[in-house]
Design an enzyme around this catalytic site. Structure first.
Site, PDB file in Angstrom:
ATOM      1  CG  ASP A  17      -1.716   1.197   1.444  1.00  0.00           C
ATOM      2  OD1 ASP A  17      -1.573   2.164   0.665  1.00  0.00           O
ATOM      3  OD2 ASP A  17      -2.521   1.202   2.386  1.00  0.00           O
ATOM      4  CG  ASP A  41      -6.836  10.750  -6.385  1.00  0.00           C
ATOM      5  OD1 ASP A  41      -6.138  11.375  -5.573  1.00  0.00           O
ATOM      6  OD2 ASP A  41      -7.547  11.295  -7.242  1.00  0.00           O
ATOM      7  CB  SER A 125      -3.005   5.356 -16.712  1.00  0.00           C
ATOM      8  OG  SER A 125      -3.013   6.761 -16.768  1.00  0.00           O
TER       9      SER A 125
HETATM   10  P1  ADP Z   1      -5.989   5.425 -12.488  1.00  0.00           P
HETATM   11  O1  ADP Z   1      -7.246   6.238 -12.397  1.00  0.00           O
HETATM   12  O2  ADP Z   1      -4.777   6.271 -12.850  1.00  0.00           O
HETATM   13  O3  ADP Z   1      -6.148   4.217 -13.340  1.00  0.00           O
HETATM   14  P2  ADP Z   1      -6.229   3.863 -10.001  1.00  0.00           P
HETATM   15  O4  ADP Z   1      -6.065   4.379  -8.624  1.00  0.00           O
HETATM   16  O5  ADP Z   1      -7.589   3.389 -10.407  1.00  0.00           O
HETATM   17  O6  ADP Z   1      -5.665   5.019 -10.972  1.00  0.00           O
HETATM   18  O7  ADP Z   1      -5.233   2.667 -10.238  1.00  0.00           O
HETATM   19  C1  ADP Z   1      -3.838   2.822 -10.420  1.00  0.00           C
HETATM   20  C2  ADP Z   1      -3.130   1.640  -9.764  1.00  0.00           C
HETATM   21  O8  ADP Z   1      -3.042   1.880  -8.354  1.00  0.00           O
HETATM   22  C3  ADP Z   1      -3.831   0.285  -9.912  1.00  0.00           C
HETATM   23  O9  ADP Z   1      -2.841  -0.688 -10.225  1.00  0.00           O
HETATM   24  C4  ADP Z   1      -4.395   0.028  -8.528  1.00  0.00           C
HETATM   25  O10 ADP Z   1      -4.472  -1.371  -8.235  1.00  0.00           O
HETATM   26  C5  ADP Z   1      -3.346   0.673  -7.669  1.00  0.00           C
HETATM   27  N1  ADP Z   1      -3.688   1.017  -6.270  1.00  0.00           N
HETATM   28  C6  ADP Z   1      -4.904   1.237  -5.717  1.00  0.00           C
HETATM   29  N2  ADP Z   1      -4.766   1.532  -4.394  1.00  0.00           N
HETATM   30  C7  ADP Z   1      -3.429   1.502  -4.125  1.00  0.00           C
HETATM   31  C8  ADP Z   1      -2.627   1.713  -2.959  1.00  0.00           C
HETATM   32  N3  ADP Z   1      -3.172   2.025  -1.774  1.00  0.00           N
HETATM   33  N4  ADP Z   1      -1.272   1.578  -3.069  1.00  0.00           N
HETATM   34  C9  ADP Z   1      -0.697   1.269  -4.250  1.00  0.00           C
HETATM   35  N5  ADP Z   1      -1.391   1.081  -5.389  1.00  0.00           N
HETATM   36  C10 ADP Z   1      -2.736   1.180  -5.334  1.00  0.00           C
END
Ligand code: ADP
Length: 179
Positions: A17, A41, A125
């Protein structure tokens, strides 16, 4: 975990995370409004402290796709947050590759300007924005290798949220680092 060394820089692929990482800066996969959405985000906004981070983002105003902006890290272990706006995937002919590369490149430039020596990226993304994972991983690792070659970073972390994503990034990193 996979680590390669490039000059004085370690490039790591981990499964974690991103909000828990002790690095100078974590990168957020932000939207153009810098408003805080779902996915990574939302997690970053919650962990940093929603009110203060939202206010910092509101002051900046927004960020075009393919660029990045920086704020304080507030309640995160990281000192700074780099808010990078990656593209939404359409069909691959709308400049998606260049925009994604730009989001990484701007993040590194901005981070270096702020004295950041260790930085962690999520897979920008590839979640809600739907960018194909292998293609995005190749773009990400090429930008990490270029940043390592700049000599400005001690540690670059590609922080994946699943072991499947980590495997995709690790194989892209190994392949591109040796090609
Ligand atoms: P985007 O809108 O740019 O696609 P997302 O947040 O939906 O962004 O996803 C981008 C990546 O971040 C995905 O691989 C998702 O699994 C990952 N992700 C989501 N939460 C976390 C976190 N807490 N730490 C690291 N990666 C995360």
């Amino acid at each position: 975990m996979t680590t390669i060394r490039r000059g004085d820089t370690a490039i790591e692929v981990i499964t974690a995370d991103i909000t828990t990482l002790e690095v100078d800066a974590v990168v957020n996969a932000a939207n153009q409004q810098l408003k805080g959405g779902g996915g990574v985000d939302g997690a970053i906004h919650r962990a940093a402290g929603k009110a203060r981070l939202q206010e910092a983002c509101r002051t900046i105003g927004g960020c075009p796709t393919g660029e990045a902006r920086i704020t304080e890290g507030f309640d995160l272990p990281a000192r700074s947050i780099v808010h990078a706006v990656g593209p939404r995937w359409k069909d691959g002919t709308k400049g998606e590759d260049d925009l994604l590369a730009g989001a990484y490149r701007h993040s590194f430039t901005l981070a270096a300007e702020h004295g950041v020596r260790s930085i962690a990226f999520p897979a920008i993304s590839t979640g809600i924005y739907g960018f194909p994972k292998e293609r995005a991983a190749t773009i990400a690792v090429l930008q990490c290798l270029a940043a390592a070659d700049s000599g400005k970073f001690e540690r670059i972390v590609l922080c994946c949220f699943s072991s499947e994503d980590a495997e995709i990034h690790a194989s892209a990193l190994t392949r591109e680092a040796t090609s």
